[in-house]
Every structure is written in structure tokens, then in C-alpha cells.
Design an enzyme around this catalytic site. Structure first.
Site, PDB file in Angstrom:
ATOM      1  N   ASP A  38       5.149   9.000   1.618  1.00 53.22           N
ATOM      2  CA  ASP A  38       3.986   8.180   1.248  1.00 53.22           C
ATOM      3  C   ASP A  38       4.287   6.688   1.427  1.00 53.22           C
ATOM      4  O   ASP A  38       5.437   6.265   1.300  1.00 53.22           O
ATOM      5  CB  ASP A  38       3.642   8.483  -0.220  1.00 53.22           C
ATOM      6  CG  ASP A  38       2.210   8.086  -0.552  1.00 53.22           C
ATOM      7  OD1 ASP A  38       1.481   7.634   0.355  1.00 53.22           O
ATOM      8  OD2 ASP A  38       1.831   8.226  -1.731  1.00 53.22           O
ATOM      9  N   ARG A  51      -2.972   0.438   9.977  1.00 49.01           N
ATOM     10  CA  ARG A  51      -2.339   1.526   9.220  1.00 49.01           C
ATOM     11  C   ARG A  51      -1.502   2.446  10.111  1.00 49.01           C
ATOM     12  O   ARG A  51      -0.436   2.917   9.725  1.00 49.01           O
ATOM     13  CB  ARG A  51      -3.425   2.364   8.532  1.00 49.01           C
ATOM     14  CG  ARG A  51      -4.154   1.664   7.401  1.00 49.01           C
ATOM     15  CD  ARG A  51      -5.220   2.592   6.812  1.00 49.01           C
ATOM     16  NE  ARG A  51      -4.644   3.861   6.409  1.00 49.01           N
ATOM     17  CZ  ARG A  51      -3.976   4.052   5.273  1.00 49.01           C
ATOM     18  NH1 ARG A  51      -3.820   3.051   4.425  1.00 49.01           N
ATOM     19  NH2 ARG A  51      -3.488   5.228   4.981  1.00 49.01           N
ATOM     20  N   HIS A  55       2.317   4.715  10.203  1.00 52.78           N
ATOM     21  CA  HIS A  55       2.580   6.129  10.514  1.00 52.78           C
ATOM     22  C   HIS A  55       3.613   6.245  11.648  1.00 52.78           C
ATOM     23  O   HIS A  55       4.474   7.108  11.629  1.00 52.78           O
ATOM     24  CB  HIS A  55       1.283   6.841  10.922  1.00 52.78           C
ATOM     25  CG  HIS A  55       0.263   6.895   9.820  1.00 52.78           C
ATOM     26  ND1 HIS A  55       0.585   7.231   8.530  1.00 52.78           N
ATOM     27  CD2 HIS A  55      -1.086   6.663   9.824  1.00 52.78           C
ATOM     28  CE1 HIS A  55      -0.506   7.211   7.779  1.00 52.78           C
ATOM     29  NE2 HIS A  55      -1.539   6.854   8.544  1.00 52.78           N
ATOM     30  N   LEU A 149      19.766  23.556  10.461  1.00 55.30           N
ATOM     31  CA  LEU A 149      18.665  23.033   9.638  1.00 55.30           C
ATOM     32  C   LEU A 149      17.305  23.544  10.121  1.00 55.30           C
ATOM     33  O   LEU A 149      17.041  23.560  11.325  1.00 55.30           O
ATOM     34  CB  LEU A 149      18.677  21.494   9.723  1.00 55.30           C
ATOM     35  CG  LEU A 149      17.505  20.773   9.076  1.00 55.30           C
ATOM     36  CD1 LEU A 149      17.659  20.763   7.559  1.00 55.30           C
ATOM     37  CD2 LEU A 149      17.384  19.335   9.596  1.00 55.30           C
ATOM     38  N   SER A 213      -0.064  15.871  -5.257  1.00 61.32           N
ATOM     39  CA  SER A 213      -1.055  15.849  -4.174  1.00 61.32           C
ATOM     40  C   SER A 213      -1.168  17.192  -3.437  1.00 61.32           C
ATOM     41  O   SER A 213      -1.085  17.240  -2.200  1.00 61.32           O
ATOM     42  CB  SER A 213      -0.735  14.733  -3.176  1.00 61.32           C
ATOM     43  OG  SER A 213      -0.687  13.500  -3.821  1.00 61.32           O
TER      44      SER A 213
HETATM   45  C1  FPP Z   1       0.913   8.999   3.600  1.00 61.52           C
HETATM   46  O1  FPP Z   1       0.948   7.604   3.623  1.00 61.52           O
HETATM   47  C2  FPP Z   1       1.354   9.495   4.888  1.00 61.52           C
HETATM   48  C3  FPP Z   1       0.669  10.375   5.659  1.00 61.52           C
HETATM   49  C4  FPP Z   1      -0.623  10.948   5.291  1.00 61.52           C
HETATM   50  C5  FPP Z   1       1.159  10.761   6.971  1.00 61.52           C
HETATM   51  C6  FPP Z   1       2.616  10.969   7.037  1.00 61.52           C
HETATM   52  C7  FPP Z   1       3.037  11.071   8.435  1.00 61.52           C
HETATM   53  C8  FPP Z   1       4.183  10.553   8.917  1.00 61.52           C
HETATM   54  C9  FPP Z   1       5.204   9.859   8.118  1.00 61.52           C
HETATM   55  C10 FPP Z   1       4.529  10.739  10.321  1.00 61.52           C
HETATM   56  C11 FPP Z   1       4.715  12.172  10.621  1.00 61.52           C
HETATM   57  C12 FPP Z   1       5.661  12.396  11.632  1.00 61.52           C
HETATM   58  C13 FPP Z   1       5.725  13.453  12.432  1.00 61.52           C
HETATM   59  C14 FPP Z   1       6.973  13.675  13.118  1.00 61.52           C
HETATM   60  C15 FPP Z   1       4.622  14.362  12.647  1.00 61.52           C
HETATM   61  P1  FPP Z   1      -0.406   6.793   3.420  1.00 61.52           P
HETATM   62  O2  FPP Z   1      -1.016   6.596   4.760  1.00 61.52           O
HETATM   63  O3  FPP Z   1      -1.269   7.499   2.443  1.00 61.52           O
HETATM   64  O4  FPP Z   1       0.129   5.449   2.844  1.00 61.52           O
HETATM   65  P2  FPP Z   1      -0.612   4.527   1.787  1.00 61.52           P
HETATM   66  O5  FPP Z   1      -0.704   5.305   0.502  1.00 61.52           O
HETATM   67  O6  FPP Z   1       0.305   3.348   1.666  1.00 61.52           O
HETATM   68  O7  FPP Z   1      -1.947   4.159   2.353  1.00 61.52           O
END
Ligand code: FPP
Length: 257
Positions: A38, A51, A55, A149, A213
Site C-alpha cells: 500500500d 499515481r 505503481h 520460492l 482490506s
Molecule cells: C495500493 O496502493 C496498491 C495497489 C492497489 C496496487 C499494487 C500494485 C503494485 C505494487 C504493483 C504490482 C506489481 C506487479 C508485479 C503486478 P494505493 O494505490 O492504494 O496507494 P495510496 O493508498 O497511497 O493511494
């Protein structure tokens, strides 16, 4: 002079890291670590970036953390990459997130194959775009004989719908005679998407949020939780080590004394 100092300093930092890796009790590492990654959006906002930049940076962290988890002898690393609720996000953000598995696996798959990492996935495939499924299924196929893994992607995953799906399947199997007698907790677990995996020993959530969540509600019943304020794109190898070190100091009693 500065570059010499920087080189020496970085060398110190990496030897510190190596020392900490060596000091981890390898026979007591959490077998399954699950991570709620997160804080990508906040990381980007702090830098006045879109944003999706958060990611993208977060994806690179998955790579580094996978390498370390493999080195530590962790059995399974589950990363919550997209929840059933994340469809509520703007279309462009969803589309970006759906392209990340391709980008990640496009460059990282050869290393996963050679490093004996097995790729798996939990989540509802039926709503995912074909290009996302193709990337993940190709990786699963190419790593299916690996024995190290397990890198398990939670993609379009939601724990309540997983539990409901298990209940429905159990009812069907009861009706058709495939399942007889009493249903044990083990039976129920085997109907979940994680049926072939052990329950997580350690749950990590980044960015200071203290909630689940809709993530692995059944499977996390006896897991140790570790929360950090670090935003996922800032999460370093040192943070994973800290989580494992803290885990190794905890006393797990599973309801006993
Ligand atoms: C939550 O942060 C994050 C997500 C919903 C997406 C997580 C995805 C990645 C870290 C990349 C995935 C990687 C692969 C290899 C598929 P948020 O966007 O809710 O953050 P915020 O709460 O600060 O807005």
C-alpha cells in the site's frame, strides 16, 4: 572524492545488509509471507507524479523483495497486486495496473525461471483482460517445475468472494456425492484459492494503514501481523529483514500457552 565516498558508503550499506541476511535464523523464517503493498498513490503524490508512477515504482520493489525472499529461503511470497474492489479506480489506472504483470514478467521471467521461483496466482481470472492472464499463465507454465520460492500474485482477489465460492462448491460437491461426511477446517481450506498453499505466517502491510482490506480473511487467522509506515515504493530489503527479525522474536502460541 564524493564518488569515492559514495562508493565506500554504499559498500558499507551492502555489507551491513549481507551481514543481516546471514544473521537471519534460516530454520525459523516465516514459510509464507503475504504483503499488502500500500501507499503507491501517496508516494507519487509526494513527488507531484501521476499515481501510476507509484505503481510502476512499486513493481520494481516486488522484484527486489522477491530476490531477497528467495535468498532467505522463504517458501511462498503472496503479493496483493489488485483487489476485487480496485475496479472502482479510474479506468486509466486500472488499465495501467493490468499491464504491470506483463511488464514485470516480460523482463523478470528468465530470472525467475533460472532462480527456481514458481509463479502462481490467486483471484478471479474471468474479469481480467486476456493480455494480463496470458502473461501470468505463461509464467506459471514456464515455472511449473520450479521447486523454490512460490511467487503468488493476488490479482482480482477478494477474500469474501473466495469464501463464498468455496461454500458454493462444497454445496455442489455434497449434492453430487463427491464430498461425504463432516467438513473439517482442512477440507474447507482446500476449497479456497490457496488450497495448495500453507496459511501465511507473516502479514506485512505498508503505508501506515492498519486493516485487512478483504485479504485472506480465513488464511490469516493465526498469522503474525507487521505494519510499517513506509510507503510500498520506498520499501527496501532492510524493511523485509526487519519484518522477519521481528517475526523471529514473536512467540506464536496458536491459542495455547
Ligand atoms: C495500493 O496502493 C496498491 C495497489 C492497489 C496496487 C499494487 C500494485 C503494485 C505494487 C504493483 C504490482 C506489481 C506487479 C508485479 C503486478 P494505493 O494505490 O492504494 O496507494 P495510496 O493508498 O497511497 O493511494
Amino acid at each position: 572524492m564524493y564518488s569515492l565516498w559514495k562508493r565506500l558508503f554504499n559498500k558499507d550499506a551492502s555489507s551491513d545488509l549481507n551481514k543481516r541476511i546471514q544473521d537471519i535464523k534460516k530454520n525459523a523464517v516465516p514459510f509464507h509471507i503475504a504483503i499488502i503493498m500500500d501507499g503507491n498513490g501517496r508516494w507519487a503524490k509526494k513527488r507531484a507524479l501521476p499515481r501510476v508512477a507509484g505503481h510502476h515504482e512499486g513493481m520494481k520493489v516486488v522484484r527486489r523483495i522477491t530476490r531477497l525472499a528467495n535468498k532467505l529461503g522463504i517458501g511462498t511470497l503472496t503479493v496483493y497486486a489488485f483487489s476485487t474492489e480496485n475496479w472502482k479506480r479510474p479506468k486509466s489506472e486500472v488499465e495501467f495496473l493490468m499491464k504491470l504483470p506483463e511488464e514485470f514478467l516480460g523482463s523478470f521471467l528468465p530470472e525467475l525461471v533460472s532462480e527456481n521461483v514458481k509463479v502462481e496466482m490467486i483471484g478471479d481470472k474471468s474479469y481480467l483482460p486476456p493480455h494480463t492472464i496470458r502473461a501470468v499463465e505463461t509464467a506459471m507454465e514456464k515455472t511449473k517445475h520450479n521447486t523454490g520460492l512460490i511467487l503468488n500474485f493476488a490479482l482480482n482477489y477478494g477474500s469474501r468472494s473466495e469464501i463464498l465460492g468455496a461454500v458454493k462448491k462444497i454445496i455442489d460437491d455434497k449434492k453430487s456425492g463427491l464430498l461425504n461426511g463432516d467438513i473439517t477446517e482442512e477440507d474447507f481450506s482446500s476449497y479456497l484459492m490457496t488450497g495448495n498453499l500453507q496459511d501465511p505466517d507473516l502479514l506485512i502491510r505498508t503505508s501506515g494503514e492498519i486493516r485487512l482490506s478483504n485479504f485472506m480473511l480465513w488464511q490469516l487467522a493465526y498469522s503474525e501481523f507487521w505494519f510499517t509506515d513506509v510507503l510500498w515504493p520506498d520499501f527496501k530489503e532492510e524493511d523485509l529483514l526487519e519484518a522477519v527479525e521481528v517475526y523471529q522474536k514473536r512467540s506464536r502460541r496458536f491459542g495455547g500457552v
